[in-house]
Design a protein around this motif. Structure first.
Motif, short mmCIF file in Angstrom:
data_model
loop_
_atom_site.label_atom_id
_atom_site.label_comp_id
_atom_site.label_asym_id
_atom_site.label_seq_id
_atom_site.Cartn_x
_atom_site.Cartn_y
_atom_site.Cartn_z
N PHE A 90 -0.17 -1.49 2.23
CA PHE A 90 0.28 -0.34 3.02
C PHE A 90 1.32 0.49 2.26
CE2 PHE A 90 3.33 1.49 6.08
CZ PHE A 90 2.48 2.38 6.73
N LEU A 91 2.29 -0.17 1.65
CA LEU A 91 3.34 0.55 0.93
C LEU A 91 2.77 1.34 -0.25
CD1 LEU A 91 6.24 -2.07 1.00
CD2 LEU A 91 6.05 0.04 2.32
N GLU A 92 1.75 0.79 -0.88
CA GLU A 92 1.08 1.52 -1.96
C GLU A 92 0.44 2.80 -1.41
OE1 GLU A 92 -1.70 -1.22 -3.60
OE2 GLU A 92 -0.15 -2.56 -4.40
N ALA A 93 -0.13 2.69 -0.21
CA ALA A 93 -0.87 3.82 0.37
C ALA A 93 0.04 4.98 0.77
CB ALA A 93 -1.68 3.35 1.57
N ILE A 94 1.28 4.69 1.19
CA ILE A 94 2.14 5.76 1.70
C ILE A 94 2.99 6.44 0.63
CG2 ILE A 94 2.24 4.70 3.98
CD1 ILE A 94 5.12 3.87 3.35
N GLN A 95 2.87 6.00 -0.61
CA GLN A 95 3.72 6.57 -1.65
C GLN A 95 3.48 8.07 -1.84
OE1 GLN A 95 6.38 5.01 -2.94
NE2 GLN A 95 5.67 3.50 -1.44
N GLU A 96 2.28 8.53 -1.55
CA GLU A 96 1.97 9.95 -1.73
C GLU A 96 2.31 10.79 -0.51
OE1 GLU A 96 -2.03 10.43 -3.05
OE2 GLU A 96 -1.76 9.13 -4.80
N GLY A 97 2.88 10.16 0.51
CA GLY A 97 3.29 10.91 1.69
C GLY A 97 2.57 10.46 2.95
N VAL A 98 3.12 10.87 4.09
CA VAL A 98 2.59 10.50 5.40
C VAL A 98 2.43 11.76 6.24
CG1 VAL A 98 3.08 9.29 7.55
CG2 VAL A 98 3.63 8.20 5.36
#
Length: 234
Positions: A90-98
């Motif tokens: 999950f943390l990898e996925a949100i690095q580009e923004g939410v």
């Protein structure tokens, strides 16, 4: 007013589903178990503390693992180890923004502009502050109660009402004068158990009737509907 985060305010519910899918697909394939299904997310994971959700999914497959500790390294050897592996995804996925839901942000703007009520976020996730920061929603809220705060104060997770009741108290309100906004069955159950004046269900896939059956006092498909209804009527 108290809001759940993932799926109510931000589109991180989709990111969570993908992270759960990736973690369980890897684990189940190695164990020769039935693949992870979308229904598993709604039935066993949505709205629950992470490790509790993992345990529920494993039990549905007849698997028993040691529970372990919250500090366990990401691994397939304990419930917490699997939970922490999912959190890595999950943390990898949100690095580009939410991305926030546009209708939800419209409602937050309307409430903030009226200036008549305080707002808080109550989430089972340990990542509440970082998600709010990356979605640019943090400035709307007077309080953020996430999984870390819940553990620090020994508060039971949803569907128990403890986190919502504690947040309500911290904002100087009582449940009979407060509203909560939830997209998960465990969340509306929490609001119902806490006897909140309004338990607003947000249907992001669970189903309106299921939310009503479990404690929602009303259900909308998008919080923008409420923003439009309340515009100029505060």
């Amino acid at each position: 007013m108290l809001f759940d985060l993932d799926g109510v305010l931000t589109q991180t519910d989709k990111m969570h589903r993908k992270a759960w899918q990736a973690m369980f697909d890897e684990y189940f394939a190695k164990q020769g178990l039935e693949p992870f299904e979308e229904s598993d997310y709604f039935n066993y994971l949505d709205g629950k503390p992470r490790a509790q959700g993992v345990q529920s999914v494993l039990e549905s497959r007849g698997v028993s693992l040691p529970f372990g500790e919250a500090t366990d390294a990401p691994s397939p050897h304990t419930v917490n180890g699997l939970a922490n592996r999912k959190n890595e995804c999950f943390l990898e996925a949100i690095q580009e923004g939410v991305e926030p839901y546009a209708g939800s942000e419209a409602l937050l703007r309307a409430i903030k502009a009226a200036g008549r009520t305080r707002m808080g976020v109550v989430t089972s996730s340990n990542n509440g502050p970082i998600v709010l920061e990356k979605s640019n929603l943090a400035h709307y809220f007077d309080l953020v109660l996430d999984g870390n705060v819940a553990r620090a104060h020994a508060l039971k997770g949803k569907p128990a009402p403890d986190t919502y009741l504690y947040a309500c108290e911290q904002l100087g309100e009582t449940p009979d004068k407060a509203a909560i906004f939830e997209d998960a069955v465990s969340g509306v159950q929490s609001g119902d158990a806490g006897r909140f004046a309004q338990v607003v269900g947000v249907n992001r896939g669970v189903g309106a009737q299921k939310l009503m059956d479990n404690g929602a006092t009303c259900v909308v498909d998008d919080l923008g509907e409420l923003a439009e209804a309340l515009d100029g009527n505060w």
